[in-house]
Design an enzyme around this catalytic site. Structure first.
Site, PDB file in Angstrom:
ATOM      1  N   ASN A   9     -14.121 -15.385  11.121  1.00 48.57           N
ATOM      2  CA  ASN A   9     -15.484 -14.839  11.138  1.00 48.57           C
ATOM      3  C   ASN A   9     -15.527 -13.662  10.174  1.00 48.57           C
ATOM      4  OD1 ASN A   9     -17.932 -13.669  11.720  1.00 48.57           O
ATOM      5  ND2 ASN A   9     -17.402 -13.067  13.822  1.00 48.57           N
ATOM      6  N   LYS A  11     -18.044 -11.974   9.209  1.00 52.75           N
ATOM      7  CA  LYS A  11     -19.084 -10.990   9.564  1.00 52.75           C
ATOM      8  C   LYS A  11     -19.892 -10.581   8.316  1.00 52.75           C
ATOM      9  CE  LYS A  11     -16.257  -9.590  13.423  1.00 52.75           C
ATOM     10  NZ  LYS A  11     -15.914  -8.585  14.415  1.00 52.75           N
ATOM     11  N   HIS A  93     -21.815 -14.326  19.682  1.00 53.72           N
ATOM     12  CA  HIS A  93     -20.728 -13.369  19.417  1.00 53.72           C
ATOM     13  C   HIS A  93     -21.059 -12.048  20.106  1.00 53.72           C
ATOM     14  CE1 HIS A  93     -18.146 -10.563  17.290  1.00 53.72           C
ATOM     15  NE2 HIS A  93     -17.371 -11.603  17.056  1.00 53.72           N
ATOM     16  N   GLU A  95     -21.001  -9.099  19.198  1.00 51.33           N
ATOM     17  CA  GLU A  95     -21.828  -8.151  18.430  1.00 51.33           C
ATOM     18  C   GLU A  95     -23.299  -8.545  18.505  1.00 51.33           C
ATOM     19  OE1 GLU A  95     -19.440  -8.537  14.920  1.00 51.33           O
ATOM     20  OE2 GLU A  95     -17.829  -7.511  16.000  1.00 51.33           O
ATOM     21  N   GLU A 165     -13.581 -14.016  24.036  1.00 50.01           N
ATOM     22  CA  GLU A 165     -13.321 -12.813  23.246  1.00 50.01           C
ATOM     23  C   GLU A 165     -13.605 -11.585  24.099  1.00 50.01           C
ATOM     24  OE1 GLU A 165     -13.610 -13.597  18.781  1.00 50.01           O
ATOM     25  OE2 GLU A 165     -15.639 -13.215  19.464  1.00 50.01           O
ATOM     26  N   GLY A 171     -11.783  -6.057  17.192  1.00 51.90           N
ATOM     27  CA  GLY A 171     -11.777  -5.038  16.144  1.00 51.90           C
ATOM     28  C   GLY A 171     -11.109  -3.735  16.566  1.00 51.90           C
ATOM     29  N   SER A 211      -8.499  -9.147  17.978  1.00 47.18           N
ATOM     30  CA  SER A 211      -7.330  -8.558  17.340  1.00 47.18           C
ATOM     31  C   SER A 211      -6.161  -9.527  17.180  1.00 47.18           C
ATOM     32  CB  SER A 211      -6.893  -7.288  18.095  1.00 47.18           C
ATOM     33  OG  SER A 211      -7.928  -6.308  18.031  1.00 47.18           O
TER      34      SER A 211
HETATM   35  C1  PEP Z   1     -14.302 -11.270  16.195  1.00 48.96           C
HETATM   36  O1  PEP Z   1     -15.123 -10.528  15.703  1.00 48.96           O
HETATM   37  O2  PEP Z   1     -14.661 -12.390  16.614  1.00 48.96           O
HETATM   38  C2  PEP Z   1     -12.934 -10.810  16.293  1.00 48.96           C
HETATM   39  C3  PEP Z   1     -12.150 -11.436  17.109  1.00 48.96           C
HETATM   40  O3  PEP Z   1     -12.594  -9.713  15.528  1.00 48.96           O
HETATM   41  P1  PEP Z   1     -11.099  -9.097  15.369  1.00 48.96           P
HETATM   42  O4  PEP Z   1     -10.187 -10.256  15.090  1.00 48.96           O
HETATM   43  O5  PEP Z   1     -11.206  -8.178  14.210  1.00 48.96           O
HETATM   44  O6  PEP Z   1     -10.777  -8.417  16.648  1.00 48.96           O
END
Ligand code: PEP
Length: 254
Positions: A9, A11, A93, A95, A165, A171, A211
């Site tokens: 992703n 973003k 997601h 966000e 997630e 992040g 992460s």
């Molecule tokens: C994400 O935004 O879906 C995500 C998992 O980000 P990160 O891998 O940076 O934690």
């Protein structure tokens, strides 16, 4: 057997040029004849450029409109994504849920619209840190599954991917332990069994996101109910994303 899916992703990052070069570098570095499915999700305005590069990667969008067409300024429809050649779309997601206020009902309408248009939805669920600390993880995640996947038929569920997630892991560098992730994945699979059937539950892929990096991917992906990864930060560099793809491939070969 469920096939690993490693999804990046991107973003609201990169440019037209760097999106194309990253997709090309990822495609070039994927193992020949590998069993792992690899997908990238560029910003919508760069989808066409990435698709035109013809890398063979699955290419998808980061969200889509719940509406088919009409007076919805700024929105992009499922039909438009299909027209471009996109195959998949990330929905719900964290966000979008937590920053932009997207609800389970909206995620559900988008999921049904994506399925009707022939796009593969990747539906994200996950608890906030305070919800985990209050012991509400399973309740929150199952409420999100119930709401976001309402009205889906078994056939539609089979075309859908779920991504767990935990919001506190996205992040932040604070990855869920393999045991923490596996416990929630097993709970989601049990829910799928009750809501649909054991056959459906056995086939639907549940990705972990939060992460994921090359050095923690192997342990996470080795869990019986983890079928891939949704990757943010580590998907922005070919080397780190390919390290995660390699970890999946190594488990398939083992
Ligand atoms: C994400 O935004 O879906 C995500 C998992 O980000 P990160 O891998 O940076 O934690």
């Amino acid at each position: 057997m469920r096939r690993f899916l490693i999804a990046g992703n991107w973003k609201m990052n990169l440019s037209r040029t760097t999106c194309v070069s990253l997709a090309q570098a990822i495609a070039a570095g994927c193992p020949q004849g590998g069993r792992t499915e690899v997908a990238v999700f560029p910003p919508a305005v760069y989808l066409e450029a990435v698709l035109a590069a013809g890398t063979g990667l699955v290419v998808g969008a980061q969200t889509v409109s719940e509406y088919a067409d009409g007076a919805y300024t700024g929105e992009i429809s499922c039909a438009m994504l299909r027209d471009l050649g996109a195959a998949s779309v990330i929905l719900g997601h964290s966000e979008r849920r937590n920053v932009l206020g997207e609800t389970n009902a909206q995620v559900n309408r988008k999921t049904l619209a994506a399925l009707a248009a022939g796009l593969q939805p990747i539906v994200c669920v996950g608890e906030l840190l305070e919800q985990r600390q209050a012991g509400q993880t399973d309740q929150v995640v199952l409420e999100q599954c119930t709401g976001s996947l309402a009205e889906l038929t078994a056939e539609q569920m089979l075309q859908t991917v779920i991504a767990y997630e935990p919001v506190w892991a996205i992040g932040t560098g604070q990855v869920a332990t393999p045991a923490q992730a596996e416990a929630v994945h097993a709970t989601i699979r049990q829910w799928l069994e009750g809501r649909f059937s054991p056959e459906v539950a056995g086939q639907v892929r549940i990705l972990y996101g939060g992460s994921v990096k090359p050095d923690n991917a192997s342990e996470l992906l080795a869990q019986p109910n983890i079928d891939g990864a949704l990757v943010g930060g580590a998907s922005l560099k070919a080397d780190s994303f390919l390290g995660i793809v390699a970890a999946a491939e190594a488990l398939v070969q083992a």
